[in-house]
Scaffold this motif. Structure first.
Motif, PDB file in Angstrom:
ATOM      1  N   THR A 128       0.793  -1.239   0.000  1.00  0.00           N
ATOM      2  CA  THR A 128       0.000   0.000   0.000  1.00  0.00           C
ATOM      3  C   THR A 128       0.821   1.282   0.000  1.00  0.00           C
ATOM      4  OG1 THR A 128      -0.134  -0.113   2.425  1.00  0.00           O
ATOM      5  CG2 THR A 128      -1.941  -1.103   1.164  1.00  0.00           C
ATOM      6  N   ASN A 129       2.154   1.209   0.036  1.00  0.00           N
ATOM      7  CA  ASN A 129       2.953   2.430  -0.014  1.00  0.00           C
ATOM      8  C   ASN A 129       2.758   3.097  -1.376  1.00  0.00           C
ATOM      9  OD1 ASN A 129       5.210   4.312  -0.385  1.00  0.00           O
ATOM     10  ND2 ASN A 129       6.095   3.371   1.440  1.00  0.00           N
ATOM     11  N   ARG A 236       6.146  -5.583   1.633  1.00  0.00           N
ATOM     12  CA  ARG A 236       5.172  -5.510   2.723  1.00  0.00           C
ATOM     13  C   ARG A 236       5.851  -5.162   4.045  1.00  0.00           C
ATOM     14  NH1 ARG A 236      -0.006  -5.772   3.856  1.00  0.00           N
ATOM     15  NH2 ARG A 236       0.338  -7.471   5.329  1.00  0.00           N
ATOM     16  N   GLN A 239       7.276  -1.255   3.775  1.00  0.00           N
ATOM     17  CA  GLN A 239       6.453  -0.182   3.222  1.00  0.00           C
ATOM     18  C   GLN A 239       6.047   0.887   4.239  1.00  0.00           C
ATOM     19  OE1 GLN A 239       2.778  -1.590   1.599  1.00  0.00           O
ATOM     20  NE2 GLN A 239       2.193  -2.750   3.409  1.00  0.00           N
ATOM     21  N   LYS A 240       5.841   0.507   5.493  1.00  0.00           N
ATOM     22  CA  LYS A 240       5.397   1.476   6.491  1.00  0.00           C
ATOM     23  C   LYS A 240       6.559   2.170   7.196  1.00  0.00           C
ATOM     24  CE  LYS A 240       0.981  -0.829   7.394  1.00  0.00           C
ATOM     25  NZ  LYS A 240       0.108  -1.466   8.414  1.00  0.00           N
ATOM     26  N   GLN A 241       7.771   1.768   6.900  1.00  0.00           N
ATOM     27  CA  GLN A 241       8.933   2.328   7.571  1.00  0.00           C
ATOM     28  C   GLN A 241       9.531   3.520   6.837  1.00  0.00           C
ATOM     29  OE1 GLN A 241      11.774  -0.677   8.988  1.00  0.00           O
ATOM     30  NE2 GLN A 241      10.302  -2.266   8.413  1.00  0.00           N
ATOM     31  N   TYR A 242       9.124   3.743   5.585  1.00  0.00           N
ATOM     32  CA  TYR A 242       9.753   4.779   4.762  1.00  0.00           C
ATOM     33  C   TYR A 242       8.700   5.586   4.010  1.00  0.00           C
ATOM     34  CZ  TYR A 242      13.873   1.909   5.604  1.00  0.00           C
ATOM     35  OH  TYR A 242      14.875   1.191   6.208  1.00  0.00           O
ATOM     36  N   ASP A 243       9.035   6.863   3.769  1.00  0.00           N
ATOM     37  CA  ASP A 243       8.164   7.700   2.942  1.00  0.00           C
ATOM     38  C   ASP A 243       8.254   7.289   1.480  1.00  0.00           C
ATOM     39  OD1 ASP A 243       7.411   9.325   5.138  1.00  0.00           O
ATOM     40  OD2 ASP A 243       9.237  10.520   4.922  1.00  0.00           O
TER      41      ASP A 243
END
Length: 386
Positions: A128-129, A236, A239-243
């Motif tokens: 989803t990034n 997966r 994805q939530k760790q980086y802009d």
């Protein structure tokens, strides 16, 4: 690899399915129950292993439905794929109501398992990034890695974004050479362990340089060929760790890296204003569209661009049949200096300024005001002092 739990009361079928699954080199059977134990024991085992997939025999629906109901109580990550020889429309609706949307008709092939697993995972647990950017060379030697490196650094340093740059060319990756980094581990290890990565393990895999994190390839130890599932699980995890996730791809997209380009918001084909490079860029674009990448997500970056070159932007766009997204100047001296000194291209140079402009465009920001050059200021000062 994707972890899988196999549940069926048929011992013969269980052994055959397990062998077929293992031969695919995509799945790892972490638990098999046949004949079935009590619902409580099976659920306990499923919770312990927390698999990506559960392959469930629906032949005895009353027993299977009780098991599904108990598994669903714990909100596990697993996607349940049911299988049986046949079913009618009413039975299918019953399965769907219980939470089983994906069905395999028995007997099934390894390819059918892979296809249904791909569709189910991407539907239930999509990447989803929104800021996955892939850079693909039209042909070797066009400076794609240099463009990807300095654009990623511009996102990190000029725009204060958290950035991961992934070097996905396992055979010919050069980022560690460009920055003189000695990576003890990197992409191969990350892909092999992508299904069960922990924050501690991740910290040991990436390198830190130039204000960002880099997941480097090591051509000296490439490891086994990755699959789409390896890249899917890696994306997966990060994805939530980086802009921004920037991926430096090899020129040919394979089954594994196709996962990257399908997940990317934009895929940039990096070419030069030369006929061979432009011909190859056209071929790369066609290959990407063959991977079901929408045309509007495929963009052209022209590297080593010269205003007074033989081909104009209009010529290039006419040749490719698509617009040029951005150009980067032929700043040979400054780029060469950076390579010789194992660093980024200096921020005040034309090439770096173009990378900064590209980073702003990728971030949805307006172009920065044009800075007045030091030479122009010296000219004005000379006129004033006469």
């Amino acid at each position: 690899m994707l972890s899988l739990v196999l549940l069926t009361p048929n011992a013969v079928a269980a052994n055959g399915i397990e062998q077929m699954i293992q031969e695919s080199n995509l799945f790892k059977v972490v638990f098999k129950e046949s004949p079935a134990s009590s619902v409580r024991e099976v659920v306990r085992a499923v919770r312990t292993h927390d698999p990506h997939l559960i392959l469930l025999d629906l032949g005895e629906w009353e027993e299977a439905s009780a098991l599904v109901a108990q598994i669903k109580r714990f909100n596990l990550r697993a996607v349940i794929i049911g299988f049986r020889p046949a079913w009618n429309r009413l039975e299918q609706l019953t399965f769907e109501e219980a939470g089983i949307r994906d069905l395999l008709q028995e007997p099934f092939s390894p390819a059918e398992i892979q296809t249904i697993a791909y569709d189910a995972l991407h539907r239930e647990h999509a990447v989803t990034n929104d800021n996955i950017l892939a850079f693909l060379p039209a042909k070797a030697g066009g400076g794609c890695s240099t463009v990807a490196l300095n654009t990623a650094a511009a996102l990190a340093n000029s725009l204060s974004k958290s950035v991961l740059l992934i070097e996905s060319d396992l055979r010919s990756g050069v980022l560690s050479i460009l920055l003189n980094l000695q990576n003890r581990s990197g992409l191969s290890e990350a892909l092999q362990g992508s299904g069960d990565l922990t924050p501690v393990e991740w910290h040991q895999l990436y390198a830190e340089a130039s204000g960002m994190h880099l997941l480097l390839a090591n051509p000296a130890k490439r490891g086994p060929l990755p699959s789409w599932a390896d890249y899917y699980q890696l994306l997966r995890f990060v994805q939530k760790q980086y802009d921004f996730l920037c991926i430096d791809l090899p020129e040919v997209v394979n089954e594994a890296t196709a996962e990257v380009v399908r997940s990317a918001r934009s895929v940039f084909v990096v070419c030069t204003a030369e006929i061979p490079s432009l011909k190859m860029a056209s071929l790369r674009c066609a290959e990407l569209e063959g991977c079901e990448i929408p045309r509007e997500r495929i963009h052209i970056l022209v590297n080593r661009w010269e205003q007074k070159g033989r081909l104009s932007i209009k010529d290039i766009e006419g040749n490719l049949g698509r617009p040029v997204f951005a150009t980067l100047p032929n700043d040979y001296e400054h780029v060469t200096d950076a390579i010789l000194e194992s660093r980024l291209v200096a921020s005040s140079t034309p090439f770096a300024e173009s990378c900064q402009a590209l980073a702003r465009k990728l971030s949805g920001l307006p172009d920065a005001p044009q800075a007045r050059s030091k030479f122009a200021l010296l000219q004005k000062l000379a006129k004033i002092t006469g």
